[in-house]
Design an enzyme around this catalytic site. Structure first.
Site, PDB file in Angstrom:
ATOM      1  N   ASN A 108       0.829  -1.225   0.000  1.00  0.00           N
ATOM      2  CA  ASN A 108       0.000   0.000   0.000  1.00  0.00           C
ATOM      3  C   ASN A 108       0.860   1.271   0.000  1.00  0.00           C
ATOM      4  N   LEU A 109       2.172   1.102  -0.059  1.00  0.00           N
ATOM      5  CA  LEU A 109       3.143   2.208  -0.149  1.00  0.00           C
ATOM      6  C   LEU A 109       3.077   3.153   1.061  1.00  0.00           C
ATOM      7  N   ILE A 169      -3.134  -5.277   2.644  1.00  0.00           N
ATOM      8  CA  ILE A 169      -3.375  -6.677   3.044  1.00  0.00           C
ATOM      9  C   ILE A 169      -4.647  -6.806   3.887  1.00  0.00           C
ATOM     10  N   ALA A 212       4.662  -7.293   4.647  1.00  0.00           N
ATOM     11  CA  ALA A 212       3.891  -6.073   4.905  1.00  0.00           C
ATOM     12  C   ALA A 212       3.602  -5.904   6.387  1.00  0.00           C
ATOM     13  N   ASN A 225      -2.605  -3.342  11.360  1.00  0.00           N
ATOM     14  CA  ASN A 225      -1.780  -3.679  10.185  1.00  0.00           C
ATOM     15  C   ASN A 225      -1.122  -5.040  10.323  1.00  0.00           C
ATOM     16  N   SER A 272      10.886 -11.519  14.033  1.00  0.00           N
ATOM     17  CA  SER A 272      11.987 -10.679  14.518  1.00  0.00           C
ATOM     18  C   SER A 272      12.598 -11.297  15.767  1.00  0.00           C
ATOM     19  N   TYR A 288       4.847  -3.269  18.970  1.00  0.00           N
ATOM     20  CA  TYR A 288       5.396  -3.844  17.739  1.00  0.00           C
ATOM     21  C   TYR A 288       5.833  -5.292  17.988  1.00  0.00           C
ATOM     22  N   LYS A 319       4.309  -9.045  16.547  1.00  0.00           N
ATOM     23  CA  LYS A 319       5.064 -10.110  15.859  1.00  0.00           C
ATOM     24  C   LYS A 319       4.835 -11.456  16.554  1.00  0.00           C
ATOM     25  N   ASN A 350      19.485  -7.969  12.994  1.00  0.00           N
ATOM     26  CA  ASN A 350      19.412  -6.545  12.616  1.00  0.00           C
ATOM     27  C   ASN A 350      19.799  -6.338  11.151  1.00  0.00           C
ATOM     28  N   ASN A 373      16.705   3.379  13.621  1.00  0.00           N
ATOM     29  CA  ASN A 373      17.726   2.333  13.687  1.00  0.00           C
ATOM     30  C   ASN A 373      19.124   2.916  13.539  1.00  0.00           C
ATOM     31  N   ARG A 383      18.448   3.797  25.948  1.00  0.00           N
ATOM     32  CA  ARG A 383      17.106   3.960  25.381  1.00  0.00           C
ATOM     33  C   ARG A 383      16.184   2.948  26.080  1.00  0.00           C
TER      34      ARG A 383
HETATM   35  P1  NAD Z   1       9.484  -1.532   5.323  1.00  0.00           P
HETATM   36  O1  NAD Z   1       8.612  -0.582   6.064  1.00  0.00           O
HETATM   37  O2  NAD Z   1      10.561  -0.982   4.463  1.00  0.00           O
HETATM   38  O3  NAD Z   1       8.591  -2.512   4.436  1.00  0.00           O
HETATM   39  C1  NAD Z   1       7.271  -2.872   4.787  1.00  0.00           C
HETATM   40  C2  NAD Z   1       6.402  -2.644   3.569  1.00  0.00           C
HETATM   41  O4  NAD Z   1       5.051  -3.028   3.866  1.00  0.00           O
HETATM   42  C3  NAD Z   1       6.358  -1.175   3.122  1.00  0.00           C
HETATM   43  O5  NAD Z   1       6.617  -1.091   1.744  1.00  0.00           O
HETATM   44  C4  NAD Z   1       4.927  -0.740   3.447  1.00  0.00           C
HETATM   45  O6  NAD Z   1       4.460   0.240   2.538  1.00  0.00           O
HETATM   46  C5  NAD Z   1       4.181  -2.049   3.338  1.00  0.00           C
HETATM   47  N1  NAD Z   1       2.951  -2.136   4.165  1.00  0.00           N
HETATM   48  C6  NAD Z   1       2.810  -1.823   5.475  1.00  0.00           C
HETATM   49  N2  NAD Z   1       1.544  -2.067   5.868  1.00  0.00           N
HETATM   50  C7  NAD Z   1       0.889  -2.564   4.785  1.00  0.00           C
HETATM   51  C8  NAD Z   1      -0.433  -3.011   4.574  1.00  0.00           C
HETATM   52  N3  NAD Z   1      -1.335  -2.979   5.550  1.00  0.00           N
HETATM   53  N4  NAD Z   1      -0.769  -3.457   3.348  1.00  0.00           N
HETATM   54  C9  NAD Z   1       0.154  -3.481   2.337  1.00  0.00           C
HETATM   55  N5  NAD Z   1       1.408  -3.056   2.485  1.00  0.00           N
HETATM   56  C10 NAD Z   1       1.782  -2.611   3.702  1.00  0.00           C
HETATM   57  O7  NAD Z   1      10.086  -2.541   6.410  1.00  0.00           O
HETATM   58  P2  NAD Z   1      11.216  -3.644   6.262  1.00  0.00           P
HETATM   59  O8  NAD Z   1      12.370  -3.217   7.068  1.00  0.00           O
HETATM   60  O9  NAD Z   1      11.404  -4.013   4.854  1.00  0.00           O
HETATM   61  O10 NAD Z   1      10.530  -4.841   7.060  1.00  0.00           O
HETATM   62  C11 NAD Z   1       9.809  -5.854   6.405  1.00  0.00           C
HETATM   63  C12 NAD Z   1       9.226  -6.807   7.448  1.00  0.00           C
HETATM   64  O11 NAD Z   1      10.286  -7.345   8.229  1.00  0.00           O
HETATM   65  C13 NAD Z   1       8.273  -6.140   8.434  1.00  0.00           C
HETATM   66  O12 NAD Z   1       7.211  -7.038   8.711  1.00  0.00           O
HETATM   67  C14 NAD Z   1       9.127  -5.948   9.665  1.00  0.00           C
HETATM   68  O13 NAD Z   1       8.351  -5.947  10.855  1.00  0.00           O
HETATM   69  C15 NAD Z   1      10.025  -7.164   9.606  1.00  0.00           C
HETATM   70  N6  NAD Z   1      11.306  -6.965  10.301  1.00  0.00           N
HETATM   71  C16 NAD Z   1      12.079  -5.882  10.002  1.00  0.00           C
HETATM   72  C17 NAD Z   1      13.273  -5.678  10.672  1.00  0.00           C
HETATM   73  C18 NAD Z   1      14.114  -4.460  10.397  1.00  0.00           C
HETATM   74  O14 NAD Z   1      14.900  -4.080  11.258  1.00  0.00           O
HETATM   75  N7  NAD Z   1      14.010  -3.825   9.227  1.00  0.00           N
HETATM   76  C19 NAD Z   1      13.681  -6.595  11.648  1.00  0.00           C
HETATM   77  C20 NAD Z   1      12.878  -7.703  11.919  1.00  0.00           C
HETATM   78  C21 NAD Z   1      11.685  -7.879  11.237  1.00  0.00           C
HETATM   79  C1  WQD Z   2      20.908  -1.087  17.515  1.00  0.00           C
HETATM   80  C2  WQD Z   2      21.868  -0.626  18.602  1.00  0.00           C
HETATM   81  C3  WQD Z   2      20.830   0.841  20.189  1.00  0.00           C
HETATM   82  C4  WQD Z   2      20.080   4.117  17.371  1.00  0.00           C
HETATM   83  C5  WQD Z   2      15.216  -2.754  16.470  1.00  0.00           C
HETATM   84  C6  WQD Z   2      13.915  -3.350  16.900  1.00  0.00           C
HETATM   85  C7  WQD Z   2      13.857  -4.793  16.501  1.00  0.00           C
HETATM   86  C8  WQD Z   2      14.168  -4.973  15.008  1.00  0.00           C
HETATM   87  C9  WQD Z   2      15.409  -4.266  14.599  1.00  0.00           C
HETATM   88  C10 WQD Z   2      12.178  -5.024  13.725  1.00  0.00           C
HETATM   89  C11 WQD Z   2      21.228  -0.603  19.997  1.00  0.00           C
HETATM   90  C12 WQD Z   2      21.896   1.569  19.421  1.00  0.00           C
HETATM   91  C13 WQD Z   2      20.471   2.915  17.935  1.00  0.00           C
HETATM   92  C14 WQD Z   2      20.756   5.314  17.768  1.00  0.00           C
HETATM   93  C15 WQD Z   2      22.143   4.017  19.236  1.00  0.00           C
HETATM   94  N1  WQD Z   2      13.167  -4.404  14.197  1.00  0.00           N
HETATM   95  N2  WQD Z   2      21.486   2.870  18.856  1.00  0.00           N
HETATM   96  N3  WQD Z   2      21.761   5.211  18.681  1.00  0.00           N
HETATM   97  O1  WQD Z   2      17.024  -1.827  18.858  1.00  0.00           O
HETATM   98  O2  WQD Z   2      18.484  -3.776  18.148  1.00  0.00           O
HETATM   99  O3  WQD Z   2      16.278  -3.469  17.114  1.00  0.00           O
HETATM  100  O4  WQD Z   2      15.364  -2.904  15.054  1.00  0.00           O
HETATM  101  O5  WQD Z   2      11.792  -6.121  14.035  1.00  0.00           O
HETATM  102  O6  WQD Z   2      12.575  -5.237  16.823  1.00  0.00           O
HETATM  103  O7  WQD Z   2      13.785  -3.230  18.316  1.00  0.00           O
HETATM  104  O8  WQD Z   2      18.066  -1.893  16.535  1.00  0.00           O
HETATM  105  O9  WQD Z   2      19.199  -0.267  15.099  1.00  0.00           O
HETATM  106  O10 WQD Z   2      17.516   0.558  16.802  1.00  0.00           O
HETATM  107  O11 WQD Z   2      19.701  -0.340  17.577  1.00  0.00           O
HETATM  108  O12 WQD Z   2      23.036   3.988  20.065  1.00  0.00           O
HETATM  109  O13 WQD Z   2      20.419   6.424  17.313  1.00  0.00           O
HETATM  110  O14 WQD Z   2      22.218   0.732  18.335  1.00  0.00           O
HETATM  111  O15 WQD Z   2      20.787   1.252  21.524  1.00  0.00           O
HETATM  112  O16 WQD Z   2      22.239  -0.963  20.910  1.00  0.00           O
HETATM  113  P1  WQD Z   2      17.482  -2.734  17.798  1.00  0.00           P
HETATM  114  P2  WQD Z   2      18.590  -0.409  16.433  1.00  0.00           P
END
Ligand code: NAD
Ligand code: WQD
Length: 340
Positions: free
Chosen positions: A34-35, A61, A83, A101, A126, A151, A155, A181, A201, A294
């Site tokens: 859905n962008l 979705i 998504a 979502n 995650s 969040y 998950k 990560n 992040n 944090r």
């Molecule tokens: P992202 O936000 O770049 O990608 C998610 C995409 O889903 C986006 O393009 C968004 O527009 C789309 N979206 C959101 N809600 C939607 C909906 N209701 N319908 C259709 N599209 C929708 O995030 P990402 O980093 O690519 O993460 C992808 C997946 O991986 C997510 O589920 C996220 O929770 C999970 N994840 C990410 C990380 C991370 O650190 N990036 C870590 C662990 C898990």
């Molecule tokens: C990494 C390290 C911070 C920012 C999060 C979500 C997790 C997953 C991945 C989706 C930590 C430190 C960060 C900053 C800092 N996402 N930090 N200054 O917290 O491990 O995980 O993203 O599923 O669910 O919780 O990742 O990149 O935020 O942090 O010092 O400005 O960097 O304290 O030690 P995190 P992060």
């Protein structure tokens, strides 16, 4: 036989890299997004890199009618489900958006899949579902913890509902991929992470400091019981993550039930190590200050990736220098991201 894969969230950061990997491996791809946190430009760039384009459907979705129509018009073999919303801080402020979502959206998707007779699903989970483990590295059989924010809970709820679903009907084949990560970008510098507003992040923040968009990084906590007092994480290159999805997909197409795999490297790096490695790769200084911890952060977190190595024949190949060089190439070539 050519499989057609539905990639929800395929315009996003991890989804776009995985869509590219799928196309390069010869799969047909339908992206539903859905962008709300991405730009269609990412998919145009995917097509530029590999000379093939996914079919893009802009939609949600949570839209039952759209999903039913999609599964009728496309012969889908499996769904890679990215998504969802992913900002920890925002989830505390807007919990209903996250449950809607991430949880309700996943329920709607699974209902449409079952209705269409599509039972192969790879879910983006995650490492956050482990909560605060007492032992490192983290194995898949460790108990899930109590995530500290909506969040993380969303998950875990989706993991639980997928487990229930597979118990209710043996035709389901589900992979729960617990990412550590994700960082980095495609080596072309054409696709990468494009956070909306101030990055949450570490790496996106560091790279925006290096390019001069942000003044200084705040290092959250220097008094953790780690090698240098700063938080330790398992950073994994997004290309390795994309390859992990292809391995998981190939594997679940051959079996049923629920399988959980950690996708990590097995190596932890501290925040200060990350800063130094980024400075080296970019040749830019990253000014930082040490500040309070944090809330909700844990001291350290890294994967035991043995199960994925044994069962998926997959290992992360790219080390820290490559993660940093690729992040910097993307940031330097696209200072405004996709220009959303
Ligand atoms: P992202 O936000 O770049 O990608 C998610 C995409 O889903 C986006 O393009 C968004 O527009 C789309 N979206 C959101 N809600 C939607 C909906 N209701 N319908 C259709 N599209 C929708 O995030 P990402 O980093 O690519 O993460 C992808 C997946 O991986 C997510 O589920 C996220 O929770 C999970 N994840 C990410 C990380 C991370 O650190 N990036 C870590 C662990 C898990
Ligand atoms: C990494 C390290 C911070 C920012 C999060 C979500 C997790 C997953 C991945 C989706 C930590 C430190 C960060 C900053 C800092 N996402 N930090 N200054 O917290 O491990 O995980 O993203 O599923 O669910 O919780 O990742 O990149 O935020 O942090 O010092 O400005 O960097 O304290 O030690 P995190 P992060």
């Amino acid at each position: 036989m050519t499989y057609k894969i539905l990639v929800t969230g395929g315009a996003g950061y991890i989804g776009s890299h995985t869509t590219l990997a799928l196309l390069e491996a010869g799969y047909e791809v339908v992206v539903l997004d859905n962008l709300c946190n991405s730009s269609p430009e990412s998919l145009l760039r995917v097509a530029r890199i590999c000379g093939k384009a996914p079919l893009f459907i802009q939609g949600d979705i949570r839209d039952h009618a759209l999903l039913d129509e999609l599964f009728i018009s496309q012969r889908i073999s499996a769904v890679l489900h990215f998504a969802g919303l992913k900002s920890v801080g925002e989830s505390v402020r807007k919990p209903l958006d996250y449950y809607d979502n991430n949880v309700a959206g996943s329920v709607t998707l699974c209902q449409a899949m079952a209705h269409a007779g599509v039972f192969n699903l790879v879910f983006s989970s995650s490492a956050t579902v482990y909560g605060e483990p007492t032992q490192m590295p983290i194995r898949e059989d460790f108990p899930t913890g109590v995530p500290t924010n909506p969040y993380g809970r969303s998950k875990l709820m989706v993991e639980d509902l997928l487990q229930d679903l597979a118990k209710s009907d043996p035709r389901w084949s589900i992979a729960l991929l617990r990412y550590f990560n994700p960082v980095g970008a495609h080596q072309s510098g054409l696709i990468g992470e494009d956070p909306n507003g101030l990055p949450n992040n570490l790496l996106p923040y560091v790279s925006q400091v290096a390019i001069g968009k942000l003044k200084q990084l705040s290092v959250f906590g220097a008094d953790y019981p780690t090698l240098d007092g700063t938080g330790v994480r398992d950073y994994i290159h997004v290309q390795d993550l994309a390859d992990g999805h292809l391995s998981a997909l190939r594997t679940i197409l051959q079996k049923t039930g629920v399988n959980i795999w950690n996708l990590g490297t097995g190596i932890g790096y501290s925040v200060l190590e990350m800063i130094r490695a980024f400075e080296q790769a970019s040749g830019r200084a990253v000014p930082y200050k040490l500040v309070e911890r944090r809330p909700g952060d844990i001291a350290e977190c890294w994967a035991d990736p043995t199960k994925a190595a044994n069962e998926l024949d997959w290992k992360a190949k790219r080390g820290l220098p490559e993660m940093m060089a690729d992040t910097w190439r993307w940031q330097a070539a696209n200072p405004q991201g996709y220009g959303r």
